[in-house]
Design a protein around this motif. Structure first.
Motif, PDB file in Angstrom:
ATOM      1  N   ARG A  85      -8.744 -13.143   8.800  1.00 11.69           N
ATOM      2  CA  ARG A  85      -7.397 -12.595   8.078  1.00 11.69           C
ATOM      3  C   ARG A  85      -7.789 -11.759   7.161  1.00 11.69           C
ATOM      4  NH1 ARG A  85      -3.244 -18.022   8.179  1.00 11.69           N
ATOM      5  NH2 ARG A  85      -2.986 -18.057  10.330  1.00 11.69           N
ATOM      6  N   LEU A  86      -7.088 -10.615   6.890  1.00 11.42           N
ATOM      7  CA  LEU A  86      -7.357  -9.538   6.117  1.00 11.42           C
ATOM      8  C   LEU A  86      -6.648  -9.707   4.731  1.00 11.42           C
ATOM      9  CD1 LEU A  86      -7.693  -6.510   8.268  1.00 11.42           C
ATOM     10  CD2 LEU A  86      -9.236  -7.750   7.355  1.00 11.42           C
ATOM     11  N   ALA A  87      -5.579 -10.378   4.847  1.00  4.09           N
ATOM     12  CA  ALA A  87      -4.604 -10.661   3.602  1.00  4.09           C
ATOM     13  C   ALA A  87      -4.350  -9.266   3.111  1.00  4.09           C
ATOM     14  CB  ALA A  87      -5.318 -11.313   2.482  1.00  4.09           C
ATOM     15  N   SER A  88      -4.220  -8.893   1.805  1.00  5.19           N
ATOM     16  CA  SER A  88      -3.664  -7.618   1.384  1.00  5.19           C
ATOM     17  C   SER A  88      -4.658  -6.272   1.774  1.00  5.19           C
ATOM     18  CB  SER A  88      -3.474  -7.532  -0.155  1.00  5.19           C
ATOM     19  OG  SER A  88      -2.276  -8.511  -0.457  1.00  5.19           O
ATOM     20  N   VAL A  89      -5.509  -6.520   2.299  1.00 11.43           N
ATOM     21  CA  VAL A  89      -6.452  -5.512   2.962  1.00 11.43           C
ATOM     22  C   VAL A  89      -5.480  -4.659   4.159  1.00 11.43           C
ATOM     23  CG1 VAL A  89      -8.444  -4.587   4.238  1.00 11.43           C
ATOM     24  CG2 VAL A  89      -8.773  -6.244   2.549  1.00 11.43           C
ATOM     25  N   THR A  90      -4.609  -5.477   4.321  1.00 12.81           N
ATOM     26  CA  THR A  90      -3.649  -5.035   5.532  1.00 12.81           C
ATOM     27  C   THR A  90      -2.843  -3.833   5.005  1.00 12.81           C
ATOM     28  OG1 THR A  90      -3.370  -7.214   6.512  1.00 12.81           O
ATOM     29  CG2 THR A  90      -1.322  -5.692   6.504  1.00 12.81           C
ATOM     30  N   LYS A  91      -2.608  -3.837   3.557  1.00 12.87           N
ATOM     31  CA  LYS A  91      -1.902  -2.577   2.914  1.00 12.87           C
ATOM     32  C   LYS A  91      -2.416  -1.300   3.240  1.00 12.87           C
ATOM     33  CE  LYS A  91       0.111  -5.125  -0.620  1.00 12.87           C
ATOM     34  NZ  LYS A  91      -0.034  -6.678  -0.225  1.00 12.87           N
ATOM     35  N   GLN A  92      -3.894  -1.130   3.400  1.00 15.49           N
ATOM     36  CA  GLN A  92      -4.602   0.220   3.697  1.00 15.49           C
ATOM     37  C   GLN A  92      -3.938   0.625   5.149  1.00 15.49           C
ATOM     38  OE1 GLN A  92      -8.643   0.133   3.697  1.00 15.49           O
ATOM     39  NE2 GLN A  92      -8.741   0.066   1.694  1.00 15.49           N
ATOM     40  N   ALA A 174      12.643   2.418 -10.958  1.00 14.53           N
ATOM     41  CA  ALA A 174      11.599   2.988 -10.182  1.00 14.53           C
ATOM     42  C   ALA A 174      10.909   4.293 -10.738  1.00 14.53           C
ATOM     43  CB  ALA A 174      12.173   3.517  -8.789  1.00 14.53           C
ATOM     44  N   GLY A 175       9.597   4.233 -10.651  1.00 14.95           N
ATOM     45  CA  GLY A 175       8.677   5.493 -11.328  1.00 14.95           C
ATOM     46  C   GLY A 175       8.605   5.062 -12.882  1.00 14.95           C
ATOM     47  N   THR A 176       8.901   4.180 -13.278  1.00 16.95           N
ATOM     48  CA  THR A 176       8.506   3.903 -14.816  1.00 16.95           C
ATOM     49  C   THR A 176       7.583   2.836 -15.152  1.00 16.95           C
ATOM     50  OG1 THR A 176      10.233   2.181 -15.073  1.00 16.95           O
ATOM     51  CG2 THR A 176      11.087   4.383 -15.427  1.00 16.95           C
ATOM     52  N   LYS A 177       7.090   2.114 -14.173  1.00 18.06           N
ATOM     53  CA  LYS A 177       5.977   1.148 -14.375  1.00 18.06           C
ATOM     54  C   LYS A 177       5.402   1.112 -13.100  1.00 18.06           C
ATOM     55  CE  LYS A 177       8.496  -1.526 -17.984  1.00 18.06           C
ATOM     56  NZ  LYS A 177       8.873  -2.812 -18.388  1.00 18.06           N
ATOM     57  N   TRP A 178       4.323   0.181 -13.122  1.00 19.36           N
ATOM     58  CA  TRP A 178       3.418  -0.028 -12.065  1.00 19.36           C
ATOM     59  C   TRP A 178       3.275  -1.480 -12.013  1.00 19.36           C
ATOM     60  CZ3 TRP A 178      -0.828  -3.171 -10.551  1.00 19.36           C
ATOM     61  CH2 TRP A 178      -1.444  -2.781  -9.248  1.00 19.36           C
ATOM     62  N   ALA A 179       3.926  -2.159 -10.933  1.00 18.99           N
ATOM     63  CA  ALA A 179       3.477  -3.599 -10.582  1.00 18.99           C
ATOM     64  C   ALA A 179       3.225  -3.793  -8.946  1.00 18.99           C
ATOM     65  CB  ALA A 179       4.794  -4.550 -11.130  1.00 18.99           C
ATOM     66  N   TYR A 180       2.340  -4.723  -8.706  1.00 17.28           N
ATOM     67  CA  TYR A 180       1.763  -4.802  -7.412  1.00 17.28           C
ATOM     68  C   TYR A 180       3.037  -5.555  -6.485  1.00 17.28           C
ATOM     69  CZ  TYR A 180      -1.364  -6.091  -3.743  1.00 17.28           C
ATOM     70  OH  TYR A 180      -2.003  -6.410  -2.608  1.00 17.28           O
ATOM     71  N   SER A 181       3.667  -5.035  -5.628  1.00 17.53           N
ATOM     72  CA  SER A 181       4.770  -5.544  -4.976  1.00 17.53           C
ATOM     73  C   SER A 181       4.526  -5.649  -3.472  1.00 17.53           C
ATOM     74  CB  SER A 181       5.839  -4.552  -5.247  1.00 17.53           C
ATOM     75  OG  SER A 181       6.964  -4.731  -4.028  1.00 17.53           O
ATOM     76  N   ASP A 182       4.223  -6.851  -2.867  1.00 14.63           N
ATOM     77  CA  ASP A 182       4.247  -7.587  -1.706  1.00 14.63           C
ATOM     78  C   ASP A 182       5.646  -6.937  -0.970  1.00 14.63           C
ATOM     79  OD1 ASP A 182       1.765  -8.263  -1.004  1.00 14.63           O
ATOM     80  OD2 ASP A 182       2.164 -10.126  -1.818  1.00 14.63           O
ATOM     81  N   VAL A 317     -13.004   3.393  -4.114  1.00 13.84           N
ATOM     82  CA  VAL A 317     -11.815   3.400  -3.235  1.00 13.84           C
ATOM     83  C   VAL A 317     -12.112   2.064  -2.285  1.00 13.84           C
ATOM     84  CG1 VAL A 317     -10.560   4.299  -1.297  1.00 13.84           C
ATOM     85  CG2 VAL A 317     -11.780   5.737  -2.728  1.00 13.84           C
ATOM     86  N   GLY A 318     -10.938   1.281  -2.619  1.00 14.32           N
ATOM     87  CA  GLY A 318     -11.058  -0.157  -1.947  1.00 14.32           C
ATOM     88  C   GLY A 318      -9.643  -1.026  -1.993  1.00 14.32           C
ATOM     89  N   HIS A 319      -9.797  -2.384  -1.671  1.00 14.46           N
ATOM     90  CA  HIS A 319      -8.605  -3.336  -1.783  1.00 14.46           C
ATOM     91  C   HIS A 319      -9.373  -4.631  -1.637  1.00 14.46           C
ATOM     92  CE1 HIS A 319      -4.384  -4.335  -1.910  1.00 14.46           C
ATOM     93  NE2 HIS A 319      -4.193  -3.102  -1.965  1.00 14.46           N
ATOM     94  N   ASN A 320      -8.465  -5.505  -2.111  1.00 14.87           N
ATOM     95  CA  ASN A 320      -8.766  -6.850  -1.937  1.00 14.87           C
ATOM     96  C   ASN A 320      -7.498  -7.655  -1.371  1.00 14.87           C
ATOM     97  OD1 ASN A 320      -7.297  -7.208  -4.149  1.00 14.87           O
ATOM     98  ND2 ASN A 320      -8.612  -8.542  -5.426  1.00 14.87           N
ATOM     99  N   GLY A 321      -7.864  -8.969  -1.050  1.00 14.38           N
ATOM    100  CA  GLY A 321      -6.874  -9.673  -0.691  1.00 14.38           C
ATOM    101  C   GLY A 321      -6.863 -11.236  -0.585  1.00 14.38           C
ATOM    102  N   GLN A 322      -5.857 -11.883  -0.632  1.00  7.97           N
ATOM    103  CA  GLN A 322      -5.953 -13.583  -0.804  1.00  7.97           C
ATOM    104  C   GLN A 322      -4.759 -13.904  -0.014  1.00  7.97           C
ATOM    105  OE1 GLN A 322      -6.736 -15.335  -4.465  1.00  7.97           O
ATOM    106  NE2 GLN A 322      -6.660 -17.108  -3.437  1.00  7.97           N
ATOM    107  N   ILE A 323      -5.066 -14.865   0.995  1.00  9.21           N
ATOM    108  CA  ILE A 323      -3.856 -15.555   1.580  1.00  9.21           C
ATOM    109  C   ILE A 323      -4.661 -16.979   1.840  1.00  9.21           C
ATOM    110  CG2 ILE A 323      -4.573 -14.841   4.031  1.00  9.21           C
ATOM    111  CD1 ILE A 323      -1.612 -14.308   4.415  1.00  9.21           C
TER     112      ILE A 323
END
Length: 474
Positions: A85-92, A174-182, A317-323
């Motif tokens: 399973r890729l977990a959040s690497v799916t986001k790419q 929207a556009g004022t902050k950054w927060a990771y969002s599934d 350039v990358g990503h990680n994931g956990q599930i």
């Protein structure tokens, strides 16, 4: 006697030559594959869950190997062609799917979410597709309260998912902050389906996996027979156990895909240097960091579905994931022309995949890391940092001390030891997290700043001192 002398000289000469050859062999630099294997072998127990790793340099695979067990019950070792399973690497993949549809004119990154999801609530600023891709939309995910009450085995439809998300207030304008969002990526799955006329699963499998020859990549379904699919595990104090089941309808476009490291090497080649899926201008935009709406904040080290956090002053350039049952990381080092994928089959690995990827990539680039050494900080200084630091209304980091050791804990989670770089700066071993403490005008400790893999530094304000009983490292 002369014959014996000649024989002796021959024997001694051969021994001397053997010693020279042995000495030369001992001093000979190791090959890259050998150096990488030595590093990884020291970090995996062959009897425990492990990982598959691939390393690409200058467009060629220079290393691929499996470590540990793919199935503890059947004692099957991990092989690099196996499926994880890729977990959040799916986001790419979700991000590239959106970008493909943008190039086809079926959507635009500036489109507001209401074009495809009309009943999504409007806020003070437009929620655009681009903001959803780069985690600046303010769209919440599933609440922890909801997940704690939900049966993870039960299927959920995208429409049901939308209803749960839309009932929660936005996390920010929207556009004022950054927060990771599934949550944002789950709704992007719905947008892909409406814009393409295909299910999300069919789109990624038919429009992406098949053209690239990714024969070991799937939208993961538990009922599907997938050759080489590894089992996922959880590490506990009592040993390893099978990971809790989770329906892949829940992570959906935020984390539902499965693949092999071999296929991920094909994937990265397609999005790094070729026009097979998206053109050069789109790839550039995908890998461009974001500036918040007010323009005053530093650029956010995240693009469209990819992390852009630099290391050692060099781009990444990358990503990680956990599930449930899995931890993953992919990493490209553009200047060094190195790519690394690490897919692990335990959800709380002793050494996190993104650190393994960075260290292995550094070896492949000829710039290996030296282990960071901690400095000694006086007990009185450590004691000043003990307390509770509030991140937001729902999240607190507690800092406690056990003798000369300092620990951090988030919301009752595991204790994480902090190692001192200086009297105010600390690092976490086998992770990229760094912590620094700040003081107010009166010289009192007032803030804890956490630098992580993705996003800007996270600042928490000190509130109250911990009770002594909460400071135990046990």
């Amino acid at each position: 006697m002369s014959g014996l002398n000649m024989m002796a000289r021959s024997v001694f000469g051969a021994l001397a030559m053997l010693m020279v050859v042995s000495a030369q062999a001992a001093g000979k630099p190791k090959s890259l594959p050998e150096s990488i294997d030595n590093y990884l072998s020291a970090r995996f127990d062959p009897r425990s869950p492990g990982a598959a790793v691939v390393v690409v340099k200058d467009g060629k695979v220079i290393f691929r190997k499996g470590y540990g067990m793919a199935d503890l019950e059947l004692k099957v070792p991990v092989r690099p062609e196996m499926v994880f399973r890729l977990a959040s690497v799916t986001k790419q993949f979700t991000a590239v799917a959106v970008l493909m549809l943008a190039e086809e004119g079926k959507l635009a990154l500036g489109d507001e979410i209401q074009r495809f999801i009309p009943d999504y609530p409007r806020g003070a600023a437009p929620v655009t597709i681009e903001r959803m891709l780069n985690h600046t939309s303010g769209i919440p995910g599933f609440s922890e309260e909801y997940l704690s009450k939900r049966d993870m085995r039960a299927e959920i439809t995208p429409a049901q998912m939308l209803e749960i998300i839309r009932q929660q207030p936005p996390e920010f304008v929207a556009g004022t902050k950054w927060a990771y969002s599934d949550g944002a990526y789950e709704l992007l799955g719905m947008i892909i389906e409406k814009a393409s006329g295909m299910s999300y699963a069919d789109f990624v499998e038919q429009r992406m996996f098949k053209p690239l020859g990714m024969a070991h990549s799937y939208y993961d379904r538990s009922e599907r027979v997938i050759e080489g699919r590894v089992k996922g595990y959880a590490r506990t104090r009592k040993g390893y156990q099978n990971a809790a089941f989770i329906s892949m309808s829940l992570p959906y476009a935020a984390g539902s895909l499965a693949s092999s490291v071999d296929d991920l090497a094909l994937w990265d080649a397609a999005i790094a240097d070729s026009d097979k899926l998206i053109n050069a201008e789109t790839r550039r935009r995908m890998q461009t960091s974001y500036t918040l709406a007010d323009g005053a904040a530093a650029r956010i080290p995240y693009g469209l579905g990819v992390s852009l956090a630099p290391r050692r002053g060099e781009p990444r350039v990358g990503h990680n994931g956990q599930i449930n049952g899995f931890m993953t990381a992919v990493l490209r080092m553009p200047k060094e022309r190195v790519y690394v994928a690490v897919l692990g089959n335990v959800e709380n690995m002793l050494v996190i995949p993104e650190l393994l990827a960075e260290r292995v990539g550094a070896i492949a680039a000829g710039k290996p890391y030296l282990e960071e050494a901690a400095v000694v900080v006086p007990d009185a200084v450590l004691e000043r940092y003990v307390g509770a630091y509030r991140i937001n209304p729902k999240n607190v980091r507690n800092v406690s001390r056990d003798g000369k050791r300092l620990f951090m804990q988030r919301n009752g989670g595991p204790l994480i030891e902090l190692h001192a770089k200086s009297h105010t700066e600390f690092f976490v071993k086998d992770a990229f997290n760094e912590v620094s403490f700040g003081t107010d005008a009166a010289g009192m400790v007032s803030t804890l700043t956490m630098s992580q893999v993705y996003g800007p530094p996270n600042v928490a304000m000190k509130e109250v001192r911990l009770e002594p009983a909460a400071a135990s490292a046990n």
